[in-house]
Write an enzyme that holds these catalytic residues in place. Sequence first.
Site, mmCIF file in Angstrom:
data_model
loop_
_atom_site.group_PDB
_atom_site.id
_atom_site.type_symbol
_atom_site.label_atom_id
_atom_site.label_comp_id
_atom_site.label_asym_id
_atom_site.label_seq_id
_atom_site.Cartn_x
_atom_site.Cartn_y
_atom_site.Cartn_z
ATOM 1 N N ASN A 192 8.084 -5.490 -0.271
ATOM 2 C CA ASN A 192 7.785 -4.219 0.562
ATOM 3 C C ASN A 192 6.449 -4.221 0.762
ATOM 4 O O ASN A 192 5.737 -3.705 0.035
ATOM 5 C CB ASN A 192 8.205 -2.957 -0.169
ATOM 6 N N ARG A 236 12.300 5.482 12.781
ATOM 7 C CA ARG A 236 11.134 6.409 12.479
ATOM 8 C C ARG A 236 10.279 6.041 13.860
ATOM 9 O O ARG A 236 10.731 5.733 15.039
ATOM 10 C CB ARG A 236 10.597 5.828 11.315
ATOM 11 N N ARG A 284 6.690 1.482 13.771
ATOM 12 C CA ARG A 284 7.281 1.130 12.741
ATOM 13 C C ARG A 284 8.594 0.285 13.086
ATOM 14 O O ARG A 284 9.153 -0.559 12.508
ATOM 15 C CB ARG A 284 7.766 2.063 11.493
ATOM 16 N N HIS A 316 3.828 -3.911 9.410
ATOM 17 C CA HIS A 316 3.906 -3.786 11.167
ATOM 18 C C HIS A 316 2.581 -4.459 11.855
ATOM 19 O O HIS A 316 2.651 -4.610 13.039
ATOM 20 C CB HIS A 316 3.793 -2.064 11.382
ATOM 21 N N ARG A 363 5.034 10.996 -2.939
ATOM 22 C CA ARG A 363 4.766 10.701 -1.135
ATOM 23 C C ARG A 363 5.993 11.062 -0.440
ATOM 24 O O ARG A 363 7.212 10.684 -0.763
ATOM 25 C CB ARG A 363 4.493 9.253 -1.311
ATOM 26 N N TYR A 422 11.028 9.202 1.297
ATOM 27 C CA TYR A 422 10.865 7.980 0.335
ATOM 28 C C TYR A 422 11.950 8.567 -0.917
ATOM 29 O O TYR A 422 11.839 7.741 -1.831
ATOM 30 C CB TYR A 422 9.664 7.516 0.058
ATOM 31 N N ALA A 473 2.963 -0.521 5.129
ATOM 32 C CA ALA A 473 2.414 -0.438 6.739
ATOM 33 C C ALA A 473 1.918 -1.813 7.088
ATOM 34 O O ALA A 473 1.935 -2.016 8.295
ATOM 35 C CB ALA A 473 1.554 0.668 6.877
ATOM 36 N N GLU A 533 12.263 -9.192 2.907
ATOM 37 C CA GLU A 533 11.604 -8.068 3.256
ATOM 38 C C GLU A 533 12.429 -6.822 3.076
ATOM 39 O O GLU A 533 13.543 -6.691 3.163
ATOM 40 C CB GLU A 533 11.295 -8.033 4.708
ATOM 41 N N ASP A 570 1.123 -15.045 7.822
ATOM 42 C CA ASP A 570 0.999 -16.425 7.518
ATOM 43 C C ASP A 570 1.121 -16.891 6.114
ATOM 44 O O ASP A 570 1.274 -18.097 5.662
ATOM 45 C CB ASP A 570 -0.618 -16.722 8.030
ATOM 46 N N HIS A 602 12.604 -2.395 2.765
ATOM 47 C CA HIS A 602 12.050 -1.013 3.387
ATOM 48 C C HIS A 602 12.987 0.014 2.721
ATOM 49 O O HIS A 602 14.000 -0.139 2.994
ATOM 50 C CB HIS A 602 11.743 -0.835 4.610
ATOM 51 N N LEU A 603 12.196 0.877 1.955
ATOM 52 C CA LEU A 603 13.152 1.936 1.552
ATOM 53 C C LEU A 603 13.906 2.858 2.666
ATOM 54 O O LEU A 603 14.956 3.383 2.560
ATOM 55 C CB LEU A 603 12.284 3.140 0.808
ATOM 56 N N SER A 604 12.884 3.061 3.584
ATOM 57 C CA SER A 604 13.367 3.964 4.895
ATOM 58 C C SER A 604 13.840 2.995 6.109
ATOM 59 O O SER A 604 13.621 1.671 5.811
ATOM 60 C CB SER A 604 12.361 4.685 5.330
ATOM 61 N N PRO A 628 0.896 -1.344 -0.019
ATOM 62 C CA PRO A 628 -0.047 0.042 -0.071
ATOM 63 C C PRO A 628 0.758 1.455 0.155
ATOM 64 O O PRO A 628 2.022 1.269 0.611
ATOM 65 C CB PRO A 628 -0.741 0.137 1.335
ATOM 66 N N ASN A 629 0.271 2.411 -1.023
ATOM 67 C CA ASN A 629 1.006 3.615 -0.901
ATOM 68 C C ASN A 629 2.328 3.928 -1.649
ATOM 69 O O ASN A 629 2.853 4.748 -2.047
ATOM 70 C CB ASN A 629 1.089 4.207 0.535
HETATM 71 C C1 DQA Z 1 8.170 1.371 3.983
HETATM 72 C C2 DQA Z 1 8.094 1.665 5.671
HETATM 73 C C3 DQA Z 1 6.611 1.409 6.194
HETATM 74 O O1 DQA Z 1 6.814 1.765 7.743
HETATM 75 C C4 DQA Z 1 5.745 2.344 5.570
HETATM 76 O O2 DQA Z 1 4.369 2.091 6.086
HETATM 77 C C5 DQA Z 1 5.802 2.108 3.817
HETATM 78 C C6 DQA Z 1 7.253 2.131 3.420
HETATM 79 C C7 DQA Z 1 9.229 1.965 3.754
HETATM 80 O O3 DQA Z 1 9.765 1.515 2.522
HETATM 81 O O4 DQA Z 1 10.326 2.424 4.041
HETATM 82 O O5 DQA Z 1 4.779 2.365 3.514
HETATM 83 O O6 DQA Z 1 7.851 -0.012 3.719
#
Ligand code: DQA
Length: 148
Positions: A74, A107, A111, A80, A18, A23, A77, A98, A87, A100-102, A10-11
């Site tokens: 990725n 943070r 997170r 978390h 964004r 990011y 959210a 897994e 599962d 994550h960009l950040s 998502p997002n």
């Molecule tokens: C994320 C980190 C998550 O906490 C956040 O909700 C995202 C992006 C990252 O790529 O840093 O949507 O997965």
Amino acid sequence: MMKVLVLNGPNLNRLGKREPTIYGNETLEQIMNDLDQQAKLLEVEIAHKQSNHEGELIDWIHQADDRYDGIILNAGAFTHYSYAIRDAIASISSPTIEVHLSNIYARESFRHTSVLSEVVIGQISGFGPIGYELAVRGLIHFLRGKNR
Ligand code: DQA
């Protein structure tokens, strides 16, 4: 040729617009195009998909079993709090990494927990878009080690 499925949750379709201070300015399309190029050099074939819907991500994880050598995820959210995605990963035999960009540990405290970490082979967090490429490299090493 090794086949890897890259899933973005998502997002992440909002990348570029964004929260660019967190990011960056690159769109998901640019990031995936760059990844495609780098993966080719590593003789890895990439397929990528993005969804804002938990169930759709779960379906794609199930379908990836047997079809792909590994998954790079990725989960945004969902990372978390989605026990359902956790599962789903645990239900398949293809290894998952897994990404994550950040740096999620630098943070907000919500997170700092990943419910996925226990079921993935590893996590890459904080390196921006290159994290996807690092994950491809990690997956190659993991699969080679397993086959040795
Ligand atoms: C994320 C980190 C998550 O906490 C956040 O909700 C995202 C992006 C990252 O790529 O840093 O949507 O997965």
